[in-house]
Design an enzyme around this catalytic site. Sequence first.
Site, mmCIF file in Angstrom:
data_model
loop_
_atom_site.group_PDB
_atom_site.id
_atom_site.type_symbol
_atom_site.label_atom_id
_atom_site.label_comp_id
_atom_site.label_asym_id
_atom_site.label_seq_id
_atom_site.Cartn_x
_atom_site.Cartn_y
_atom_site.Cartn_z
ATOM 1 N N SER A 46 0.856 -1.188 0.000
ATOM 2 C CA SER A 46 0.000 0.000 0.000
ATOM 3 C C SER A 46 0.892 1.238 0.000
ATOM 4 O O SER A 46 2.012 1.206 0.526
ATOM 5 C CB SER A 46 -0.901 0.027 1.243
ATOM 6 O OG SER A 46 -1.550 1.277 1.373
ATOM 7 N N TYR A 83 -0.809 0.177 10.445
ATOM 8 C CA TYR A 83 -1.142 -0.287 9.095
ATOM 9 C C TYR A 83 0.018 0.007 8.139
ATOM 10 O O TYR A 83 0.449 -0.868 7.379
ATOM 11 C CB TYR A 83 -2.420 0.378 8.605
ATOM 12 C CG TYR A 83 -2.844 -0.080 7.222
ATOM 13 C CD1 TYR A 83 -3.426 -1.328 7.042
ATOM 14 C CD2 TYR A 83 -2.652 0.732 6.109
ATOM 15 C CE1 TYR A 83 -3.807 -1.757 5.781
ATOM 16 C CE2 TYR A 83 -3.024 0.311 4.844
ATOM 17 C CZ TYR A 83 -3.596 -0.931 4.681
ATOM 18 O OH TYR A 83 -3.959 -1.359 3.426
#
Length: 250
Positions: free
Chosen positions: A145, A155
């Site tokens: 990501s 994350y």
Amino acid sequence: MARFTDRTVIVTGAAQGIGEGYAKALAAEQAKVVVADLNSERGEAVAKQITADGGTAVFREVDVSDPESTAAVAEFTVGEFGRIDHLVNNAAIYGGMKLDLLLTVPWDYYKKFMSVNLDGALNMTRAVWKQMSKQGGGSIVNQSSTAAWQYSGFYGLAKAGINSLTQQLAHELGGSNIRINAIAPGPIDTEATRSIVPGKYVDELVKTAAIKRLGTPEDLVGACLYLLSDDAKWVTGQILNVDGGQVFRA
């Protein structure tokens, strides 16, 4: 032209969203697909839809944080199709994810999160690489990501770990003719994104990109198919941004 005829691929996290898109696109190019996910109801539905559309797919439940479970899905795949040619490590905790700081996130939750979002890719790779090597090679795509290069707490930390894992494993797997790369999407319009990212923040993300819209799962499919296919036979250890120009990397 079908690039995956007579090839078998495992796609984790394939019961919905981006993983579902990958599974359906691979089946459309004649791959035999194992839809691997914890959500058996949705996963079965995806496999049945692929079959109804003329493709070949089966569902298998998997918990990527559990080495025994990942070994079992690899064994199942060989039993079902006789081989494992490709792996897409897409499974992750994302929709419904806790929003918290690294400094304060409950430790048990953090450890579980990392066991899925980082260790899961390693568990699956460890489960399939010997079979791939015995066959003469294969290819793997990890899901990263653009969060890896921005502040995004645990994350982003997990995705930065995926990038490094991809680069390290490229060297360990290269001698077995196994390639491994990663795709780093920008903000993608999925059910999971809509459930966790406030709309105002999504609007700000769109403003920072060169192409002023959210991505879609379909925007990622071409990159995944390319990196898995023989078109990328001399590409390994790379992180490919598919993000509408959101992030510049030197």
